[in-house]
Design a protein around this motif. Sequence first.
Motif, PDB file in Angstrom:
ATOM      1  N   GLN A  78      15.747  59.126  45.647  1.00 32.20           N
ATOM      2  CA  GLN A  78      15.096  59.590  44.419  1.00 32.20           C
ATOM      3  C   GLN A  78      14.674  58.425  43.535  1.00 32.20           C
ATOM      4  N   SER A  79      15.487  57.392  43.468  1.00 34.66           N
ATOM      5  CA  SER A  79      15.111  56.208  42.688  1.00 34.66           C
ATOM      6  C   SER A  79      13.919  55.497  43.319  1.00 34.66           C
ATOM      7  N   ILE A  80      13.908  55.446  44.641  1.00 31.32           N
ATOM      8  CA  ILE A  80      12.792  54.823  45.347  1.00 31.32           C
ATOM      9  C   ILE A  80      11.508  55.604  45.088  1.00 31.32           C
ATOM     10  N   LEU A  81      11.588  56.922  45.143  1.00 31.10           N
ATOM     11  CA  LEU A  81      10.408  57.750  44.908  1.00 31.10           C
ATOM     12  C   LEU A  81       9.931  57.640  43.462  1.00 31.10           C
ATOM     13  N   ALA A  82      10.873  57.539  42.529  1.00 31.32           N
ATOM     14  CA  ALA A  82      10.493  57.365  41.125  1.00 31.32           C
ATOM     15  C   ALA A  82       9.749  56.044  40.932  1.00 31.32           C
ATOM     16  N   GLU A  83      10.226  55.001  41.602  1.00 27.70           N
ATOM     17  CA  GLU A  83       9.534  53.711  41.520  1.00 27.70           C
ATOM     18  C   GLU A  83       8.155  53.800  42.174  1.00 27.70           C
ATOM     19  N   ALA A  84       8.069  54.502  43.295  1.00 22.88           N
ATOM     20  CA  ALA A  84       6.785  54.650  43.990  1.00 22.88           C
ATOM     21  C   ALA A  84       5.747  55.312  43.096  1.00 22.88           C
ATOM     22  N   ASN A  85       6.187  56.248  42.293  1.00 28.95           N
ATOM     23  CA  ASN A  85       5.260  56.963  41.409  1.00 28.95           C
ATOM     24  C   ASN A  85       4.738  56.104  40.268  1.00 28.95           C
ATOM     25  N   THR A  86       5.328  54.926  40.063  1.00 27.92           N
ATOM     26  CA  THR A  86       4.823  54.001  39.046  1.00 27.92           C
ATOM     27  C   THR A  86       3.806  53.029  39.623  1.00 27.92           C
ATOM     28  N   LEU A  87       3.637  53.043  40.952  1.00 26.97           N
ATOM     29  CA  LEU A  87       2.748  52.091  41.621  1.00 26.97           C
ATOM     30  C   LEU A  87       1.393  52.727  41.900  1.00 26.97           C
ATOM     31  N   ASN A  88       0.353  51.935  41.771  1.00 25.13           N
ATOM     32  CA  ASN A  88      -1.005  52.366  42.083  1.00 25.13           C
ATOM     33  C   ASN A  88      -1.455  51.636  43.349  1.00 25.13           C
ATOM     34  N   ALA A  89      -1.796  52.384  44.380  1.00 29.52           N
ATOM     35  CA  ALA A  89      -2.115  51.778  45.672  1.00 29.52           C
ATOM     36  C   ALA A  89      -3.308  50.828  45.582  1.00 29.52           C
ATOM     37  N   ILE A  90      -4.369  51.237  44.894  1.00 31.12           N
ATOM     38  CA  ILE A  90      -5.554  50.380  44.800  1.00 31.12           C
ATOM     39  C   ILE A  90      -5.222  49.088  44.067  1.00 31.12           C
ATOM     40  N   ASP A  91      -4.447  49.182  42.992  1.00 30.46           N
ATOM     41  CA  ASP A  91      -4.021  47.966  42.288  1.00 30.46           C
ATOM     42  C   ASP A  91      -3.206  47.068  43.207  1.00 30.46           C
ATOM     43  N   TRP A  92      -2.345  47.677  44.016  1.00 28.98           N
ATOM     44  CA  TRP A  92      -1.505  46.898  44.937  1.00 28.98           C
ATOM     45  C   TRP A  92      -2.376  46.157  45.944  1.00 28.98           C
ATOM     46  N   PHE A  93      -3.355  46.855  46.535  1.00 26.21           N
ATOM     47  CA  PHE A  93      -4.245  46.197  47.493  1.00 26.21           C
ATOM     48  C   PHE A  93      -5.018  45.058  46.830  1.00 26.21           C
ATOM     49  N   ASN A  94      -5.522  45.299  45.631  1.00 28.94           N
ATOM     50  CA  ASN A  94      -6.297  44.275  44.935  1.00 28.94           C
ATOM     51  C   ASN A  94      -5.441  43.040  44.627  1.00 28.94           C
ATOM     52  N   THR A  95      -4.190  43.284  44.233  1.00 33.26           N
ATOM     53  CA  THR A  95      -3.288  42.163  43.932  1.00 33.26           C
ATOM     54  C   THR A  95      -3.009  41.339  45.189  1.00 33.26           C
ATOM     55  N   GLN A  96      -2.758  42.024  46.286  1.00 37.14           N
ATOM     56  CA  GLN A  96      -2.491  41.325  47.544  1.00 37.14           C
ATOM     57  C   GLN A  96      -3.708  40.528  48.004  1.00 37.14           C
ATOM     58  N   LYS A  97      -4.897  41.115  47.861  1.00 38.84           N
ATOM     59  CA  LYS A  97      -6.101  40.428  48.318  1.00 38.84           C
ATOM     60  C   LYS A  97      -6.409  39.212  47.458  1.00 38.84           C
ATOM     61  N   SER A  98      -6.217  39.333  46.147  1.00 38.53           N
ATOM     62  CA  SER A  98      -6.503  38.215  45.249  1.00 38.53           C
ATOM     63  C   SER A  98      -5.538  37.047  45.472  1.00 38.53           C
ATOM     64  N   ALA A  99      -4.383  37.342  46.060  1.00 35.14           N
ATOM     65  CA  ALA A  99      -3.384  36.293  46.308  1.00 35.14           C
ATOM     66  C   ALA A  99      -3.613  35.561  47.625  1.00 35.14           C
ATOM     67  N   LEU A 100      -4.579  36.007  48.427  1.00 31.47           N
ATOM     68  CA  LEU A 100      -4.832  35.345  49.702  1.00 31.47           C
ATOM     69  C   LEU A 100      -5.380  33.934  49.461  1.00 31.47           C
ATOM     70  N   PRO A 101      -4.774  32.922  50.064  1.00 27.79           N
ATOM     71  CA  PRO A 101      -5.213  31.535  49.853  1.00 27.79           C
ATOM     72  C   PRO A 101      -6.367  31.171  50.777  1.00 27.79           C
ATOM     73  N   LEU A 102      -7.525  31.844  50.602  1.00 31.66           N
ATOM     74  CA  LEU A 102      -8.633  31.658  51.523  1.00 31.66           C
ATOM     75  C   LEU A 102      -9.834  31.010  50.846  1.00 31.66           C
ATOM     76  N   GLU A 103     -10.383  29.999  51.503  1.00 28.19           N
ATOM     77  CA  GLU A 103     -11.693  29.482  51.108  1.00 28.19           C
ATOM     78  C   GLU A 103     -12.759  30.451  51.617  1.00 28.19           C
ATOM     79  N   GLU A 104     -13.987  30.289  51.099  1.00 28.32           N
ATOM     80  CA  GLU A 104     -15.064  31.202  51.482  1.00 28.32           C
ATOM     81  C   GLU A 104     -15.283  31.213  52.991  1.00 28.32           C
ATOM     82  N   SER A 105     -15.248  30.044  53.610  1.00 31.33           N
ATOM     83  CA  SER A 105     -15.461  29.976  55.062  1.00 31.33           C
ATOM     84  C   SER A 105     -14.325  30.649  55.823  1.00 31.33           C
ATOM     85  N   GLU A 106     -13.113  30.526  55.298  1.00 33.79           N
ATOM     86  CA  GLU A 106     -11.955  31.148  55.942  1.00 33.79           C
ATOM     87  C   GLU A 106     -12.031  32.663  55.834  1.00 33.79           C
TER      88      GLU A 106
END
Length: 217
Positions: free
Chosen positions: A48-76
Motif C-alpha cells: 500500500q505504501s508503494i502504491l501510494a508513492e506510485a500515485n505521486t509519480l508521473n510517467a511522462i515526467d519520469w521518462f523526460n527526466t531519464q532522457k535529459s540525464a543521458l550523457p549523449l553528444e548529438e552524434s551519439e
Amino acid sequence: MHFIELDGSVGFKQAIETSAKKNKVIICGSPDDRDLLQDGIGINTDAQSILAEANTLNAIDWFNTQKSALPLEESEQKKLEGRWPGVNGVQHSFALANDIVTQQPLDTLAAVIVQCEHSWQVPAYLGFGGWNNCPSPAEHCALWQFWQHKYDARIVGVSGDVIEAYVNKPPCTREEAIALAWQHFLYCPDLVEQGEETIANLAAALLDQKVWFFWWD
C-alpha cells in the motif's frame, strides 16, 4: 499470495485470462526462477505504501527526466536512434516459458497468485525492483499504470529479474513505436545496449507486438 505449478503448455494462457481478475496468475518460469523471486519478496512488503508513492509519480515526467540525464553528444544520440530497419512481423514468445539454457519449452511452469485490482500493481505486491539500474517498485507501478492505460499492457510474468507482459493494443504506427521504444529503453537500457542496438530496431520489434520482455541484472 501463494505459489503453484502449471502445465507449461497452458501457463501463460491462464496468466492472460486472469490478468483482469482479482486473483492474477503471474508466471515465474522454472523452479529456479521461482526461488529467485521468493528470495526477493519481503524486502519491500508494504504494497500500500508503494502504491501510494506510485500515485505521486508521473510517467511522462519520469521518462523526460531519464532522457535529459543521458550523457549523449548529438552524434551519439543519432547513433543510438539508428535507421528504420523494416518490420519482420514475427510475434515474440514468452521467455519465461522456456528453459534459459536449452530454450526448450518447460513442461511445468512455476507461478504465483497475486491478489490485486490491476496488473500494474503486481510489482508492489512482489516488492520487485530497486537494485542496480532496475527502477524501484513504485516506479515500476507508475510506468505500468501508464502503459496499461495506453496500450492495455498487462504484466503476466515476473521472475527475480524479468518482467513480461501481454499487450492488447500494441503500437500500430512507426511514430508511436519509436516513442514507445524510447520509453522502453529508458526503463530498461539493456534492451538496446545488450540487445537491439538502436532505438529504431527496438521500435520495429515493438510494432504490432503483443509480448513485451524486460530484464535487469
